[in-house]
Design a protein around this motif. Structure first.
Motif, PDB file in Angstrom:
ATOM      1  N   SER A 139       0.834  -1.198   0.000  1.00  0.00           N
ATOM      2  CA  SER A 139       0.000   0.000   0.000  1.00  0.00           C
ATOM      3  C   SER A 139       0.870   1.251   0.000  1.00  0.00           C
ATOM      4  CB  SER A 139      -0.914   0.018   1.230  1.00  0.00           C
ATOM      5  OG  SER A 139      -1.879  -1.009   1.154  1.00  0.00           O
ATOM      6  N   LEU A 140       0.789   2.022  -1.079  1.00  0.00           N
ATOM      7  CA  LEU A 140       1.512   3.282  -1.170  1.00  0.00           C
ATOM      8  C   LEU A 140       0.604   4.415  -0.717  1.00  0.00           C
ATOM      9  CD1 LEU A 140       3.909   5.047  -2.141  1.00  0.00           C
ATOM     10  CD2 LEU A 140       2.832   5.058  -4.409  1.00  0.00           C
ATOM     11  N   SER A 141       1.026   5.120   0.333  1.00  0.00           N
ATOM     12  CA  SER A 141       0.267   6.262   0.859  1.00  0.00           C
ATOM     13  C   SER A 141      -1.239   6.000   0.831  1.00  0.00           C
ATOM     14  CB  SER A 141       0.597   7.525   0.059  1.00  0.00           C
ATOM     15  OG  SER A 141       1.933   7.913   0.266  1.00  0.00           O
ATOM     16  N   PRO A 142      -1.680   4.942   1.508  1.00  0.00           N
ATOM     17  CA  PRO A 142      -3.088   4.547   1.361  1.00  0.00           C
ATOM     18  C   PRO A 142      -4.051   5.361   2.216  1.00  0.00           C
ATOM     19  CG  PRO A 142      -2.011   3.088   2.912  1.00  0.00           C
ATOM     20  CD  PRO A 142      -0.933   4.015   2.379  1.00  0.00           C
ATOM     21  N   VAL A 143      -5.278   5.493   1.726  1.00  0.00           N
ATOM     22  CA  VAL A 143      -6.395   5.798   2.615  1.00  0.00           C
ATOM     23  C   VAL A 143      -6.650   4.510   3.381  1.00  0.00           C
ATOM     24  CG1 VAL A 143      -8.819   6.428   2.806  1.00  0.00           C
ATOM     25  CG2 VAL A 143      -7.389   7.496   1.051  1.00  0.00           C
ATOM     26  N   GLY A 144      -6.433   4.537   4.666  1.00  0.00           N
ATOM     27  CA  GLY A 144      -6.553   3.333   5.470  1.00  0.00           C
ATOM     28  C   GLY A 144      -7.995   3.003   5.805  1.00  0.00           C
ATOM     29  N   ASN A 252       6.848  13.757   2.529  1.00  0.00           N
ATOM     30  CA  ASN A 252       6.309  15.046   2.084  1.00  0.00           C
ATOM     31  C   ASN A 252       4.865  14.918   1.602  1.00  0.00           C
ATOM     32  OD1 ASN A 252       8.710  16.518   2.597  1.00  0.00           O
ATOM     33  ND2 ASN A 252       9.576  15.812   0.668  1.00  0.00           N
ATOM     34  N   ASP A 253       4.215  13.840   1.979  1.00  0.00           N
ATOM     35  CA  ASP A 253       2.819  13.615   1.597  1.00  0.00           C
ATOM     36  C   ASP A 253       1.914  14.524   2.423  1.00  0.00           C
ATOM     37  OD1 ASP A 253       0.277  12.649   1.019  1.00  0.00           O
ATOM     38  OD2 ASP A 253       0.857  10.546   1.176  1.00  0.00           O
ATOM     39  N   ALA A 254       1.187  15.402   1.729  1.00  0.00           N
ATOM     40  CA  ALA A 254       0.257  16.308   2.409  1.00  0.00           C
ATOM     41  C   ALA A 254      -1.182  15.816   2.327  1.00  0.00           C
ATOM     42  CB  ALA A 254       0.354  17.703   1.797  1.00  0.00           C
ATOM     43  N   VAL A 255      -1.394  14.609   1.804  1.00  0.00           N
ATOM     44  CA  VAL A 255      -2.742  14.070   1.626  1.00  0.00           C
ATOM     45  C   VAL A 255      -3.106  13.099   2.747  1.00  0.00           C
ATOM     46  CG1 VAL A 255      -4.268  12.769   0.087  1.00  0.00           C
ATOM     47  CG2 VAL A 255      -2.548  14.320  -0.879  1.00  0.00           C
ATOM     48  N   ILE A 256      -2.231  12.173   3.039  1.00  0.00           N
ATOM     49  CA  ILE A 256      -2.510  11.099   3.993  1.00  0.00           C
ATOM     50  C   ILE A 256      -1.791  11.370   5.308  1.00  0.00           C
ATOM     51  CG2 ILE A 256      -2.363   8.627   4.441  1.00  0.00           C
ATOM     52  CD1 ILE A 256      -4.235   9.368   2.135  1.00  0.00           C
ATOM     53  N   PRO A 257      -2.524  11.415   6.429  1.00  0.00           N
ATOM     54  CA  PRO A 257      -1.871  11.654   7.725  1.00  0.00           C
ATOM     55  C   PRO A 257      -0.996  10.467   8.150  1.00  0.00           C
ATOM     56  CG  PRO A 257      -4.268  12.023   7.842  1.00  0.00           C
ATOM     57  CD  PRO A 257      -3.992  11.325   6.551  1.00  0.00           C
ATOM     58  N   LEU A 261      -1.456   5.814   9.262  1.00  0.00           N
ATOM     59  CA  LEU A 261      -0.681   4.669   8.803  1.00  0.00           C
ATOM     60  C   LEU A 261       0.052   4.007   9.972  1.00  0.00           C
ATOM     61  CD1 LEU A 261       0.656   6.126   5.460  1.00  0.00           C
ATOM     62  CD2 LEU A 261      -1.580   5.172   6.030  1.00  0.00           C
ATOM     63  N   LYS A 262       0.487   4.802  10.934  1.00  0.00           N
ATOM     64  CA  LYS A 262       1.089   4.216  12.134  1.00  0.00           C
ATOM     65  C   LYS A 262       0.036   3.443  12.928  1.00  0.00           C
ATOM     66  CE  LYS A 262       5.010   7.327  12.835  1.00  0.00           C
ATOM     67  NZ  LYS A 262       5.651   8.321  13.733  1.00  0.00           N
ATOM     68  N   GLU A 263      -1.205   3.937  12.895  1.00  0.00           N
ATOM     69  CA  GLU A 263      -2.280   3.213  13.562  1.00  0.00           C
ATOM     70  C   GLU A 263      -2.538   1.876  12.871  1.00  0.00           C
ATOM     71  OE1 GLU A 263      -6.567   4.380  15.460  1.00  0.00           O
ATOM     72  OE2 GLU A 263      -6.251   4.966  13.363  1.00  0.00           O
ATOM     73  N   MET A 264      -2.497   1.859  11.543  1.00  0.00           N
ATOM     74  CA  MET A 264      -2.626   0.592  10.824  1.00  0.00           C
ATOM     75  C   MET A 264      -1.553  -0.392  11.266  1.00  0.00           C
ATOM     76  SD  MET A 264      -3.411   1.835   6.889  1.00  0.00           S
ATOM     77  CE  MET A 264      -3.279   0.158   6.225  1.00  0.00           C
ATOM     78  N   ALA A 265      -0.314   0.087  11.317  1.00  0.00           N
ATOM     79  CA  ALA A 265       0.794  -0.784  11.695  1.00  0.00           C
ATOM     80  C   ALA A 265       0.647  -1.297  13.126  1.00  0.00           C
ATOM     81  CB  ALA A 265       2.116  -0.053  11.528  1.00  0.00           C
ATOM     82  N   ALA A 266       0.037  -0.483  13.990  1.00  0.00           N
ATOM     83  CA  ALA A 266      -0.121  -0.879  15.389  1.00  0.00           C
ATOM     84  C   ALA A 266      -1.271  -1.866  15.589  1.00  0.00           C
ATOM     85  CB  ALA A 266      -0.346   0.362  16.251  1.00  0.00           C
ATOM     86  N   LEU A 267      -2.350  -1.700  14.833  1.00  0.00           N
ATOM     87  CA  LEU A 267      -3.557  -2.480  15.084  1.00  0.00           C
ATOM     88  C   LEU A 267      -3.724  -3.701  14.187  1.00  0.00           C
ATOM     89  CD1 LEU A 267      -6.178   0.360  15.728  1.00  0.00           C
ATOM     90  CD2 LEU A 267      -4.855  -0.967  17.393  1.00  0.00           C
ATOM     91  N   MET A 268      -3.135  -3.679  12.995  1.00  0.00           N
ATOM     92  CA  MET A 268      -3.253  -4.830  12.110  1.00  0.00           C
ATOM     93  C   MET A 268      -2.178  -5.845  12.470  1.00  0.00           C
ATOM     94  SD  MET A 268      -4.196  -2.739   8.604  1.00  0.00           S
ATOM     95  CE  MET A 268      -3.975  -4.134   7.529  1.00  0.00           C
TER      96      MET A 268
END
Length: 304
Positions: A139-144, A252-257, A261-268
């Protein structure tokens, strides 16, 4: 254009052949293939985008990998049906169902997933609906699974974009910032850096494609992503998604917080997160060979 219907499972195409179409329920979706092999990867593009976003990266993908990219309904060369008033025929769930139907028609019973931006949340719906059908996810810069909420003024900005190629080009440039001179991103018009090369030509084609997306994409995607964020349904199910995920995000992604993504890594249960300096929202456009490196490291050498 060649068109597939359900059951036409033996189609073989030359690597890189374009302008193929597959029947997915009520719509015909355009698709393209790069490479051949027993490992199949489906690329899911983001909002206002198309299958062409990996065009420069795909020649660098590893041998033995067959990559399929499919335009969403309303995007690229796919059908662009009129939207229903509530945009339900352009919902994230509908895009997921379209992709599942396309895989059925293409005879692909199992594959891996490569996603970009809003393609990420589409893949979440696909995985939760048919978990046995999918393997790894890049997943590249995904909407989680959290979705992405738009304020009314932010959603209304899409109306301004669809009326102006110049504005749309400037906004898309900000999502691929490393291709452009920094001061031109603030002042406009965006100017390519001297080494942009073939990426500049692809970017301009992508801008033209974006201007042709349907109203269901321009106005519908902000609505449906906001509904996903408000429902919290997918976020609550993150802990049940056991498919291995590699989440790569440009710093430098200004679209995805980054926090999402850190929450995805923590919870999945099996999700790793990598932050890449010097890259914006669109590594597949900004640094295609770098994107292919992550793609190859994740999918190369698999046996299915």
């Amino acid at each position: 254009m060649a068109t597939l219907k359900a059951g036409d499972i033996n189609l073989r195409v030359q690597a890189g052949e374009v302008n193929l179409r597959v029947q997915a329920g009520e719509v015909n979706l355009a698709w393209r293939q790069w490479g051949e092999g027993d490992t199949v990867v489906l690329f899911l593009h983001g909002n206002l985008a198309s299958k062409e976003w990996i065009e420069l990266a795909a020649p660098h993908f590893p041998r033995g990998v067959r990559t399929i990219a499919i335009d969403w309904r309303g995007c690229g060369d796919s059908d662009k049906p009129a939207n229903l008033p509530d945009f339900s025929n352009y919902s994230i769930a509908q895009h997921a169902d379209d992709m599942l139907a396309a895989l059925d028609a293409l005879g692909i019973s199992f594959c891996h997933l490569a996603t970009h931006s809003t393609g990420g949340i589409i893949s979440t719906r696909m995985i939760l609906k048919q978990p046995e059908r999918f393997g790894r996810v890049f997943s590249l810069s995904p909407v989680g699974p959290q979705g992405l909420a738009f304020r009314p003024d932010q959603a209304a900005f899409f109306d301004k974009m669809k009326a102006s190629r110049e504005l749309t080009r400037q906004i898309l440039a900000a999502t691929a910032m490393s291709l452009f001179e920094p001061e031109s991103l603030a002042e406009g018009p965006a100017r390519f850096k001297p080494d942009a090369g073939a990426r500049a030509g692809l970017f301009e084609r992508i801008v033209d494609q974006t201007m042709a997306v349907s109203e269901g994409i321009w106005s519908g995607t902000p609505v449906t992503l906001t509904k996903e964020a408000a429902s919290g349904e997918l976020k609550a199910r993150m802990g049940t998604i056991t498919h291995p995920h590699l989440v790569v995000w440009g710093m430098n992604d200004a679209v995805i917080p980054e926090k999402d993504l850190k929450e995805m890594a923590a919870l999945m249960p099996d999700c790793r997160f990598v932050a890449v300096p010097g890259i914006g929202h669109s590594m597949n456009l900004e640094a295609p060979e770098m994107y292919a490196g992550y793609f190859g490291a994740w999918f190369g050498g698999l046996t299915g």
